[in-house]
Design a protein around this motif. Structure first.
Motif, PDB file in Angstrom:
ATOM      1  N   ALA A 113       0.856  -1.191   0.000  1.00  0.00           N
ATOM      2  CA  ALA A 113       0.000   0.000   0.000  1.00  0.00           C
ATOM      3  C   ALA A 113       0.888   1.234   0.000  1.00  0.00           C
ATOM      4  O   ALA A 113       2.093   1.164   0.286  1.00  0.00           O
ATOM      5  N   LYS A 114       0.268   2.335  -0.333  1.00  0.00           N
ATOM      6  CA  LYS A 114       0.963   3.635  -0.259  1.00  0.00           C
ATOM      7  C   LYS A 114       0.111   4.550   0.608  1.00  0.00           C
ATOM      8  O   LYS A 114      -1.073   4.744   0.344  1.00  0.00           O
ATOM      9  N   LEU A 115       0.709   5.090   1.658  1.00  0.00           N
ATOM     10  CA  LEU A 115       0.038   6.023   2.551  1.00  0.00           C
ATOM     11  C   LEU A 115       0.828   7.318   2.566  1.00  0.00           C
ATOM     12  O   LEU A 115       2.052   7.304   2.746  1.00  0.00           O
ATOM     13  N   ILE A 116       0.144   8.429   2.372  1.00  0.00           N
ATOM     14  CA  ILE A 116       0.807   9.735   2.382  1.00  0.00           C
ATOM     15  C   ILE A 116       0.356  10.493   3.626  1.00  0.00           C
ATOM     16  O   ILE A 116      -0.791  10.944   3.713  1.00  0.00           O
ATOM     17  N   PRO A 117       1.240  10.634   4.613  1.00  0.00           N
ATOM     18  CA  PRO A 117       0.871  11.321   5.851  1.00  0.00           C
ATOM     19  C   PRO A 117       0.965  12.834   5.704  1.00  0.00           C
ATOM     20  O   PRO A 117       1.373  13.362   4.662  1.00  0.00           O
ATOM     21  N   SER A 118       0.602  13.515   6.765  1.00  0.00           N
ATOM     22  CA  SER A 118       0.671  14.978   6.840  1.00  0.00           C
ATOM     23  C   SER A 118       1.191  15.348   8.214  1.00  0.00           C
ATOM     24  O   SER A 118       1.010  14.610   9.191  1.00  0.00           O
ATOM     25  N   ILE A 119       1.842  16.495   8.308  1.00  0.00           N
ATOM     26  CA  ILE A 119       2.321  16.958   9.613  1.00  0.00           C
ATOM     27  C   ILE A 119       1.163  17.123  10.595  1.00  0.00           C
ATOM     28  O   ILE A 119       1.347  17.032  11.814  1.00  0.00           O
ATOM     29  N   THR A 120      -0.048  17.311  10.080  1.00  0.00           N
ATOM     30  CA  THR A 120      -1.213  17.435  10.966  1.00  0.00           C
ATOM     31  C   THR A 120      -1.475  16.145  11.739  1.00  0.00           C
ATOM     32  O   THR A 120      -2.120  16.172  12.786  1.00  0.00           O
ATOM     33  N   ASN A 121      -0.958  15.022  11.234  1.00  0.00           N
ATOM     34  CA  ASN A 121      -1.134  13.743  11.940  1.00  0.00           C
ATOM     35  C   ASN A 121      -0.427  13.759  13.296  1.00  0.00           C
ATOM     36  O   ASN A 121      -0.764  12.974  14.184  1.00  0.00           O
TER      37      ASN A 121
END
Length: 273
Positions: A113-121
């Motif tokens: 899978a590919k997951l793209i996080p964010s600094i908001t996480n």
């Protein structure tokens, strides 16, 4: 679930800290490696129980789920490094957007899978972009999302829209933080208000605006109209913004997509060797 992290830079360490902070993972459930051993050693010191290992091989051998948190041009070598130790029951998750699911599946026998996080996480909020490979079942998807739901809102997207979705979700905090910074500086220059006070007011405004748009039932257009009285002060301010910003975000997306295309080309050339 025993979870491994290859790469503990900005986003790798953010994910580790967020999962621990949310109690989604215990430190002793995490194995991590980094090409700079000092970085992962610092994490292990901060979170007793976290296992810092000297090689990617050990992460692959000890983890059921493996996050690849490395730069686009480094991921090919990492894949080749761990490939002999990966089995079909494992999950490998890349957070590197220019690397395609098909490329990962061509080299790895497991679920991808590919997951793209964010600094908001980091604040256990914001979105996590999800792209699933062909070997991921509905049960696998639920298992992955059960984990990431502890720190974000999982949103499944088409891989063809990874770049624009990343611009909105992952790059967006930097874009809007810059706009807020300029907003506050202009207030200081024009009125003499204290900069910290201006930032506090603008930041709280941005937080409340986000809640109105996500929890309050407003669309951006409805919220703008609700605040704007025809002929009023807000309306006059919007005239300046409309005049100066028209087309600017189009240029932004054009630039990020150009950069993305360049990176995809370089990554694809590696995979073709």
């Amino acid at each position: 679930m025993n979870t491994g992290f290859i790469g503990t830079g900005s986003m790798g360490s953010l994910l580790i800290e967020s999962f621990i902070k949310s109690d989604a993972l215990l430190p002793q459930e995490i194995t991590a490696s980094n090409r700079n051993p000092a970085k992962v050693a610092q994490l292990a010191e901060r979170y007793p129980g976290l296992r810092a290992v000297p090689s990617n091989r050990e992460v692959a051998l000890e983890s059921e789920l493996i996050f690849l948190c490395v730069r686009p041009m480094d991921i090919f070598n990492v894949i080749n490094d761990i490939q002999p130790y990966i089995h079909p029951d494992q999950y490998v998750i890349s957070i590197t957007s220019p690397v395609m699911i098909q490329q990962l599946e061509s080299r790895l026998p497991c679920r991808v899978a590919k997951l793209i996080p964010s600094i908001t996480n980091y604040m256990l909020d914001g979105a996590m972009l999800c792209v699933y490979g062909s070997r991921i079942s509905s049960g696998d998807r639920e298992r992955i999302e059960q984990l990431i739901r502890r720190i974000s809102e999982p949103i499944e997207i088409s891989e063809t829209h990874v770049r624009v979705c990343s611009d909105l979700s992952s790059c967006g905090p930097a874009f809007f933080a810059y706009l807020l910074e300029q907003f506050a500086h202009a207030a200081v220059e024009e009125t003499g208000i204290d900069y910290e006070q201006a930032c506090t007011l603008a930041s709280r405004m941005l937080l409340g605006t986000g809640k109105l748009l996500t929890e309050g039932g407003f669309t951006p257009e409805q919220l703008r109209q609700r605040v704007t009285v025809p002929g009023g002060i807000t309306a006059e301010g919007l005239k300046i913004i409309e005049k100066e910003l028209t087309g600017k975000f189009n240029q932004l997306f054009q630039m990020t997509h150009h950069k993305f295309t360049t990176e995809v080309t370089k990554v694809t050339a590696q995979w073709s060797t």
